[in-house]
Design a protein around this motif. Structure first.
Motif, PDB file in Angstrom:
ATOM      1  N   SER A   1      43.831  31.263  46.939  1.00 25.79           N
ATOM      2  CA  SER A   1      43.126  32.000  46.819  1.00 25.79           C
ATOM      3  C   SER A   1      42.245  31.031  48.182  1.00 25.79           C
ATOM      4  CB  SER A   1      42.351  32.983  46.247  1.00 25.79           C
ATOM      5  OG  SER A   1      41.166  32.043  45.300  1.00 25.79           O
TER       6      SER A   1
ATOM      7  N   GLU B   1      36.936  34.281  50.039  1.00 26.08           N
ATOM      8  CA  GLU B   1      37.177  35.935  48.764  1.00 26.08           C
ATOM      9  C   GLU B   1      37.217  35.114  47.259  1.00 26.08           C
ATOM     10  OE1 GLU B   1      40.905  36.612  50.264  1.00 26.08           O
ATOM     11  OE2 GLU B   1      40.502  36.620  51.890  1.00 26.08           O
TER      12      GLU B   1
ATOM     13  N   LEU C   1      34.398  37.609  45.218  1.00 23.56           N
ATOM     14  CA  LEU C   1      34.946  38.673  43.860  1.00 23.56           C
ATOM     15  C   LEU C   1      33.878  38.139  42.815  1.00 23.56           C
ATOM     16  CD1 LEU C   1      37.195  40.459  42.918  1.00 23.56           C
ATOM     17  CD2 LEU C   1      38.113  38.628  42.591  1.00 23.56           C
ATOM     18  N   ASN C   2      33.215  37.012  42.821  1.00 26.58           N
ATOM     19  CA  ASN C   2      32.718  37.377  41.982  1.00 26.58           C
ATOM     20  C   ASN C   2      31.716  37.498  42.042  1.00 26.58           C
ATOM     21  OD1 ASN C   2      34.284  34.852  40.816  1.00 26.58           O
ATOM     22  ND2 ASN C   2      33.917  33.152  41.719  1.00 26.58           N
TER      23      ASN C   2
ATOM     24  N   SER D   1      30.478  40.134  43.101  1.00 27.44           N
ATOM     25  CA  SER D   1      31.308  41.673  43.143  1.00 27.44           C
ATOM     26  C   SER D   1      30.740  41.856  41.322  1.00 27.44           C
ATOM     27  CB  SER D   1      32.489  42.200  43.030  1.00 27.44           C
ATOM     28  OG  SER D   1      33.806  41.962  43.471  1.00 27.44           O
TER      29      SER D   1
ATOM     30  N   LEU E   1      38.639  46.874  43.054  1.00 28.42           N
ATOM     31  CA  LEU E   1      38.158  45.969  43.481  1.00 28.42           C
ATOM     32  C   LEU E   1      39.930  46.102  45.015  1.00 28.42           C
ATOM     33  CD1 LEU E   1      38.690  43.486  40.289  1.00 28.42           C
ATOM     34  CD2 LEU E   1      36.871  44.268  41.865  1.00 28.42           C
TER      35      LEU E   1
END
Length: 78
Positions: free
Chosen positions: A50, A54, A58-59, A61, A70
């Motif tokens: 990954s 990103e 994501l963390n 969010s 997501l």
């Protein structure tokens, strides 16, 4: 060298590297033992493939909470 964990790594002719650590003296089980190695390896491979930016987003969010999808963009449609 890890400041808190005592580990010994061994390797032989095969390509496997094994990590060894002593058992707790009081007989308790080690809480860091991975019970499902296949899932842990797959998750680790996913993290390695990954994009770090990103993953950071994501963390963020997840830290914000909420029931956000997501897979949908977080921005508003104009």
């Amino acid at each position: 060298m890890h400041p808190a964990a005592l580990l010994l790594a061994t390797s032989g002719i095969e390509s496997a590297v094994r990590l060894w650590s002593p058992l707790p003296e009081d007989g308790n089980t080690e809480p860091r033992v991975v019970s499902d190695a296949g899932s842990a390896a797959a998750a680790n491979q996913q993290r390695m493939r990954s994009d770090p930016f990103e993953a950071m987003l994501l963390n963020i969010s997840f830290a914000g909470g909420g029931d956000r999808d997501l897979h949908s963009p977080a921005c508003r449609a104009s």
